[in-house]
Design an enzyme around this catalytic site. Sequence first.
Site, PDB file in Angstrom:
ATOM      1  N   SER A 179       0.813  -1.137   0.034  1.00 32.57           N
ATOM      2  CA  SER A 179      -0.059  -0.015  -0.005  1.00 32.57           C
ATOM      3  C   SER A 179       0.807   1.187  -0.014  1.00 32.57           C
ATOM      4  O   SER A 179       0.290   2.232  -0.634  1.00 32.57           O
ATOM      5  CB  SER A 179      -0.818   0.011   1.389  1.00 32.57           C
ATOM      6  OG  SER A 179      -1.738  -1.140   1.314  1.00 32.57           O
ATOM      7  N   HIS A 215      -0.067   4.681   3.972  1.00 33.54           N
ATOM      8  CA  HIS A 215      -0.643   5.290   2.713  1.00 33.54           C
ATOM      9  C   HIS A 215      -0.368   6.696   2.616  1.00 33.54           C
ATOM     10  O   HIS A 215       0.026   7.245   1.439  1.00 33.54           O
ATOM     11  CB  HIS A 215      -2.114   5.322   2.888  1.00 33.54           C
ATOM     12  CG  HIS A 215      -2.500   3.845   2.915  1.00 33.54           C
ATOM     13  ND1 HIS A 215      -3.871   3.416   3.309  1.00 33.54           N
ATOM     14  CD2 HIS A 215      -1.947   2.673   3.072  1.00 33.54           C
ATOM     15  CE1 HIS A 215      -3.987   2.174   3.278  1.00 33.54           C
ATOM     16  NE2 HIS A 215      -2.855   1.549   3.184  1.00 33.54           N
TER      17      HIS A 215
END
Length: 239
Positions: free
Chosen positions: A131, A200
């Site tokens: 991610s 993220h």
Amino acid sequence: MIPIGDDVPERHYPFVTYTLIGLNVFFFFVELLQGPRLEAFLYRWGTVPAWIMNWQERPEVLLTLFTSMFLHGGFAHLIGNMIYLNVYGKSLEGTIGSGRFLVFYLLSGLAGGIAHVLMNPTSTVPAIGASGAISGVLGAYLVLFPRATVFLVVPLLFFFPIVALPAVFVLTWWFALQIVGGLTSAAFTQVGGGVAYWAHIGGFVAGFLLIGLFYSRKQRQPFRYYGVPDRRYWAYREG
């Protein structure tokens, strides 16, 4: 909303994007083969923030900031990440070139991992997933293709309509959700696993800021967007 494509034409075969997808799938099946040894496997190759913060005791744990990018916590985790990498990675690789894309991807993942460690310095839960690196791809995509159209599937009960939205809206909304998630998670003491929102955020910000370093001179103004009634297309111009 699930991205399924965009209107940025492929300029060459996205070899690195497909290779990264293949490696992620391969190592996920390696995880499945671990059986009762899976937990030890994840602690060996996942990023454990508390260990990274004390890396002087075991310098080899720094390697996990990279190895953790190729591990996933389940089929949904893997498939979701690979969908995003396939849609956004191909366009980015076609713009900056395969070699630069690989370096950019790894640096974004490293930045995401470091952000997660700094925001969870005492955590002993291994962080895994691509991610952070993929978030960097999204940040770069926002810089290069803000006016591109992204096609998304919107699950609504038993219906799955496809909508077309500007990339600037899709990615800004996605980033806003990560900020909300990160701030919310920071308000609670985490004792187990969860979404690594700060990975993220860190990856996205790194990608947004670093992408300018990965242009060649010919790519300084790589795309011009032309809108005509009922049709949209991209044209490449060497500048």
